[in-house]
Design a protein around this motif. Structure first.
Motif, PDB file in Angstrom:
ATOM      1  N   ASP A 167       0.800  -1.222   0.000  1.00 43.08           N
ATOM      2  CA  ASP A 167       0.000   0.000   0.000  1.00 43.08           C
ATOM      3  C   ASP A 167       0.834   1.274   0.000  1.00 43.08           C
ATOM      4  N   LEU A 168       2.147   1.142  -0.122  1.00 41.13           N
ATOM      5  CA  LEU A 168       3.025   2.299  -0.247  1.00 41.13           C
ATOM      6  C   LEU A 168       3.731   2.258  -1.594  1.00 41.13           C
ATOM      7  N   ALA A 169       3.920   3.418  -2.179  1.00 44.68           N
ATOM      8  CA  ALA A 169       4.620   3.501  -3.458  1.00 44.68           C
ATOM      9  C   ALA A 169       6.056   3.010  -3.299  1.00 44.68           C
ATOM     10  N   PRO A 170       6.643   2.477  -4.358  1.00 49.43           N
ATOM     11  CA  PRO A 170       8.031   2.007  -4.284  1.00 49.43           C
ATOM     12  C   PRO A 170       8.976   3.087  -3.757  1.00 49.43           C
ATOM     13  N   GLY A 171       9.782   2.702  -2.767  1.00 47.85           N
ATOM     14  CA  GLY A 171      10.749   3.625  -2.192  1.00 47.85           C
ATOM     15  C   GLY A 171      10.262   4.396  -0.987  1.00 47.85           C
ATOM     16  N   LYS A 172       8.953   4.354  -0.713  1.00 49.07           N
ATOM     17  CA  LYS A 172       8.415   5.047   0.457  1.00 49.07           C
ATOM     18  C   LYS A 172       8.660   4.216   1.717  1.00 49.07           C
TER      19      LYS A 172
END
Length: 227
Positions: free
Chosen positions: A94-99
């Motif tokens: 549920d988090l964008a890549p890298g977050k």
């Protein structure tokens, strides 16, 4: 004492999977901060060391993801720790890549590793949620997390893992703000305040002075030529 748990699946086959980003995080911490060699214990592998003023045990369960709680529970009981002493590093759809986000307590959101840990020690432990993005449809989730990161992901992935290692002493000390700042400095470093110096403006060219006006009358000028 703190227990840092990285989630993943054991073996070379899974080493580069998105599901193994938790393993990658604790591996980097162990390497950068001079932890002991990994050794087998608690149905997993452990490494011991210090982060700042805190003694920390790193744990990578080798029970496979769905049974991670067995390993974590065993380590927790052996050292007489509480869930508040435990921080789990895991992949987050549920988090964008890298977050990266830090969370304490709450549900497992369908993550089988967290589900297993919930069943063995409850939900009141800390999590470091590491964004890997979502494939777009729930039917694709299993194959997505069990596939390796793409080559295009390697730059942000390396920055994220290095940032986690940079901030690990702050995290062990309970300072999540300083931890997140360390991650941000790697993932999104501030732009330099220095500006490229401009070329100096060209110096104005000197304007030649006009010749002095000849005030002699024509007869004087003619006479002067024959002197």
């Amino acid at each position: 004492m703190r227990l840092f748990v990285g989630l993943g699946n054991p073996g070379a086959k899974y080493a580069g999977n998105r599901h193994n980003i938790g393993f990658m995080a604790v591996d980097r911490i162990a390497e950068d901060h001079g932890f002991s060699p990994w050794r087998t214990k608690f149905q997993g592998v452990i490494a011991e060391g210090r982060l700042g003023r805190e003694k920390v045990l790193l744990l990578k369960p080798e029970t496979f993801m769905n049974l991670s709680g067995q390993s974590v529970g065993e380590a927790l009981r052996f050292y007489k720790l509480t869930p508040d002493d435990v921080t789990v590093f895991h992949d987050e759809l549920d988090l964008a890549p890298g977050k990266c986000r830090v969370k304490t307590g709450g549900g497992h959101a369908g993550h089988n590793g967290l589900r297993s840990i919930h069943g063995h020690i409850g939900e009141s432990y800390h999590r470091v949620r590491l964004g890997v993005g979502h494939p777009g449809h729930k039917d694709k989730v299993a194959s997505y997390v069990l596939n390796d990161f793409a080559k295009a992901d390697q730059n942000w992935l390396d920055d994220l893992i290095r940032g986690i290692s940079d901030g690990a002493p702050a995290l062990a000390d309970g300072d999540t703000g300083r931890f997140m700042n360390a991650v941000a400095l790697r993932v999104a470093p501030p732009r330099s305040s220095k500006t490229t110096p401009k070329d100096p403006a060209p110096k104005p060219q000197a304007t030649p002075e006009p010749p002095a006006k000849d005030t002699r009358n024509p007869l004087q000028r003619l006479a002067d030529r024959f002197k």
